[in-house]
Each structure stands twice: as structure tokens, then as C-alpha cells.
Scaffold this motif. Structure first.
Motif: not given
Length: 407
Positions: A369-390
């Protein structure tokens, strides 16, 4: 008249939130009554989510043919009947049967009301609308708990929520004529996005283009997928992360995660006022950066106390993103296809809610479960990247239109 209908829409969103948290609150008792295995709740949840996704995808056609008022009326009626079915259900089979209209009703009314508010009301109403959904989602477990803790059963909790829904059905029936009048009299000027290949306004030149072919739509869908994936993942696995990785007691962990939901609800209330001073695009970007900051705090090897701050910051960051992205839909892609695109966005949002949290759980079961914060960082970063590209794509379209106008 416009304000009166807005009150009705707020009430509809409270009713939309009421059933969302009922199953989780009632399942420990329902499981004993039916003698069902624990994972049955997950199957019921997936059935409801599946119906929601299907109706969200079909909502564009339904709304164009029957209108928002009629679709909302029928959807809430389906929800009320489904909840009443839960009250009477003699077996798990009938719960599954009732879960289908419960999901179908939720998806259609969600997409319909979001698009109606996006095209007819200003941005602050969208934020407050989703704040009212939080009120409903919070009241549901409270109502259910009051029956479970007393001498009554969980069935009476479903009966009360069903009666509330039927009361709203009556109100919607009496106010059906208002929907068309408000739409026709709306003075809201939507700043249209530039979405076609020639750099002209969407409503003028993309009537025959399929919504998914409009440039930027797929980037918007990716942003919705990861937003809802983050929101649901933090809510589902946050307590387990605190208990198993940070060594915090289960009671304390549950309390800390509840502050995450408080952050979202209060944040949306505050966002409604901030929209008077700034744009949706600014709020979306700021929210994503704040959420990413909170996720990084959860990721860093800091003392456990910092985890509480991390959860609150993530909640506050997520607060403006969803309602502001929804409200931007007609501005980004034009009113012509906004209903259909709104349905796609809601379907993708529910897809993220349904599948991303179990995916993390599957990964954690094989790793940690230590991957939990890593995944949250990756998911938020992916959301930010797609939003900025848009945002960059839309800016280029605006530039192309300006240049072609000058020429």
C-alpha cells in the motif's frame, strides 16, 4: 422564475447525492440479513455504476429529444422506484434488479443537470451545485445510521430516502413548464470555444461533426478520468494507507479521511464565491497544483501528522476542478454538442470512479500500500498535463481564428 428553477435543481442534486452513500452505510447490516458474502456489495456497486455509465453515454440523445426537464423527471422517478425496490427486495437477486434503474436514473439526471446549469447559469452555481451533492451524500449515511442504531431496520432507511425522492418527483412534475421558459429566456453569454480544424466557432461550423472528432474532447475526457480516479482512490484507500503504512489507528484514520471530504465540500462552497473574481481555467489549474502539493506531502517520508494536512490539501485542491471543468464544456466545445459531450464526460468520470480504485487495490495486493501516494501523484500529474495540453490547443485555435479574421 430562473431563481425558483435553480432551487429545484439544487434540491435535485441533494437527492442525487442521497443514494450514493447508502449502500456502503447499510451493507454491514444488509449482509447479515441476506447472508451474503462481503464482495456482493462490490457487485451491486458495479451494477449501479454500469447503469450510470450507459445512461450517461445515451444522455445526449435523450436530452435533445425529450428536454432536460422531462429526462430529470423520469430519472428521479426511476431512482425513487429503485430505492423503494430495495426496501421490498426479498433476496440479493432483486437488489441487483433494482440496482439497474438506480444507476440508469442517476447517470441521465447527472449529465442533464450539469449541462443545463453550464449553458444557462454562471460558474458559481455549478460549484454550489456540487456542494449540494456533498450535502446529500453526507445526509444519506446519517439518515441510514439513525434507523440502524434504533429498533428499525435498514429497509426503513431506504424507504425514507425513497419518499424524499418521490416528493421531488411531484415537484418536478409541477414545474416541468419552467425548464423550457428559462432556457429560452437565458441571457447567459457562453464564451464559445474554438474546436474545429478551420478555427471557426463550434456552433457555426461543426453541427455535422461527431462530438468525439472535435479536437480537444479526448484530452478533456482524460482529465475527467483521472480526476474521478483520484477522488475515489483517496476516499477508498486513504484509511488503509494510514493504518498499514503510517501506523495510525483505524478510528483516527477514518477521522482524518473524513476531513478530506470536508475539504472537498467546503472548498466547493468557497469556490462559488471565488468564481466572481477569476475564471474557470484559473481555478482548474490552481486546484490541480494544490492537489499535487497535497499528494507530494503524502508521498514524502514525513511524520504521520503531516498526512492529515496532505489529505485536507488534496481535498481542497480537488474541490474546484470537477464543477469548473463541467461548466467549461459549452465554452470549450460549443453549445451544439455540449449535451452529448457532457454525457461522455460523466460516463468517463464514472469509469474512473469504478475501475481506477480497484486497479490500485490489485497492484497494492501484489506490492504494498506504500504505492498509494505514488499513484495519487501520478494521477494528479496526468490530469494536470492533459488539462494544460487542452488549454494550449484551445489557445492555438483562438489564435488561428484571430489571424483568419484579420486576413
Amino acid at each position: 422564475m430562473t431563481i425558483f428553477l435553480l432551487v429545484i435543481i439544487y434540491l435535485a442534486f441533494i437527492s442525487l447525492g442521497l443514494p450514493d452513500s447508502l449502500l456502503g452505510a447499510a451493507w454491514p447490516v444488509m449482509q447479515l440479513d441476506y447472508g451474503a458474502p462481503l464482495e456482493t456489495a462490490g457487485f451491486l456497486f458495479m451494477t449501479i455504476a454500469g447503469g450510470t455509465i450507459v445512461s450517461s453515454l445515451l444522455s445526449g440523445r435523450l436530452l435533445k429529444r425529450f428536454g432536460t426537464g422531462n429526462v430529470t423527471f423520469v430519472s428521479v422517478l426511476m431512482t425513487a422506484c429503485a430505492l423503494l425496490g430495495f426496501y421490498f427486495a426479498p433476496s440479493i437477486f432483486w437488489l441487483v434488479v433494482c440496482a439497474i434503474p438506480l444507476g440508469l436514473g442517476a447517470g441521465a439526471v447527472d449529465a442533464g443537470l450539469n449541462n443545463y446549469v453550464a449553458t444557462n447559469y454562471k460558474a458559481h452555481h455549478m460549484s454550489w451545485l456540487h456542494c449540494f451533492w456533498g450535502v446529500g451524500a453526507s445526509l444519506g449515511p446519517i439518515i441510514m445510521a439513525s434507523f440502524i442504531s434504533g429498533e428499525n431496520t435498514w429497509r426503513n432507511g431506504y424507504l425514507v430516502i425513497s419518499c424524499i425522492q418521490f416528493a421531488l418527483v411531484i415537484i418536478l412534475l409541477l414545474t416541468l413548464p419552467l425548464w423550457g421558459r428559462v432556457k429560452n429566456n437565458s441571457n447567459l453569454s457562453v464564451s464559445e470555444g474554438i474546436a474545429d480544424s478551420e478555427g471557426v466557432t463550434p456552433d457555426e461550423d461543426i453541427k455535422d461533426i461527431k462530438p468525439l472528432k472535435i479536437r480537444g474532447v479526448k484530452l478533456a475526457l482524460v482529465a475527467f478520468l483521472f480526476y474521478c480516479g483520484v477522488e475515489a482512490t483517496v476516499g477508498l484507500w486513504g484509511s488503509s494507507f494510514l493504518v498499514n503504512v503510517k501506523g495510525i489507528s483505524a478510528a483516527t484514520a477514518a477521522g482524518w479521511v473524513s476531513f478530506y471530504y470536508v475539504g472537498i465540500t467546503v472548498g466547493r462552497l468557497i469556490t462559488g464565491f471565488i468564481t466572481f473574481k477569476t475564471t474557470n481555467q484559473t481555478l482548474i489549474r490552481a486546484g490541480q497544483i494544490i492537489a499535487l502539493t497535497g499528494a507530494v506531502i503524502l508521498f514524502l517520508p514525513l511524520p504521520s501528522a503531516f498526512s492529515l494536512a496532505g489529505f485536507i490539501i488534496v481535498g481542497l485542491g480537488l474541490a474546484p476542478i470537477f464543477p469548473c471543468m463541467l461548466h467549461e464544456t459549452p465554452a470549450r466545445f460549443g453549445k451544439t454538442h455540449s449535451q452529448t459531450i457532457m454525457g461522455y464526460q460523466m460516463a468517463i468520470a464514472y469509469t474512473g470512479t469504478t475501475f481506477i480504485p480497484p486497479l490500485l487495490g490489485f497492484m497494492a495486493s501484489h506490492l504494498t500500500l506504500g504505492i498509494f501516494p505514488v499513484c495519487i501523484v501520478v494521477f494528479v500529474a496526468a490530469m494536470l498535463l492533459s488539462s494544460e495540453k487542452l488549454n494550449d490547443l484551445l489557445k492555438k485555435k483562438v489564435s488561428l481564428k484571430s489571424n483568419s479574421t484579420v486576413m
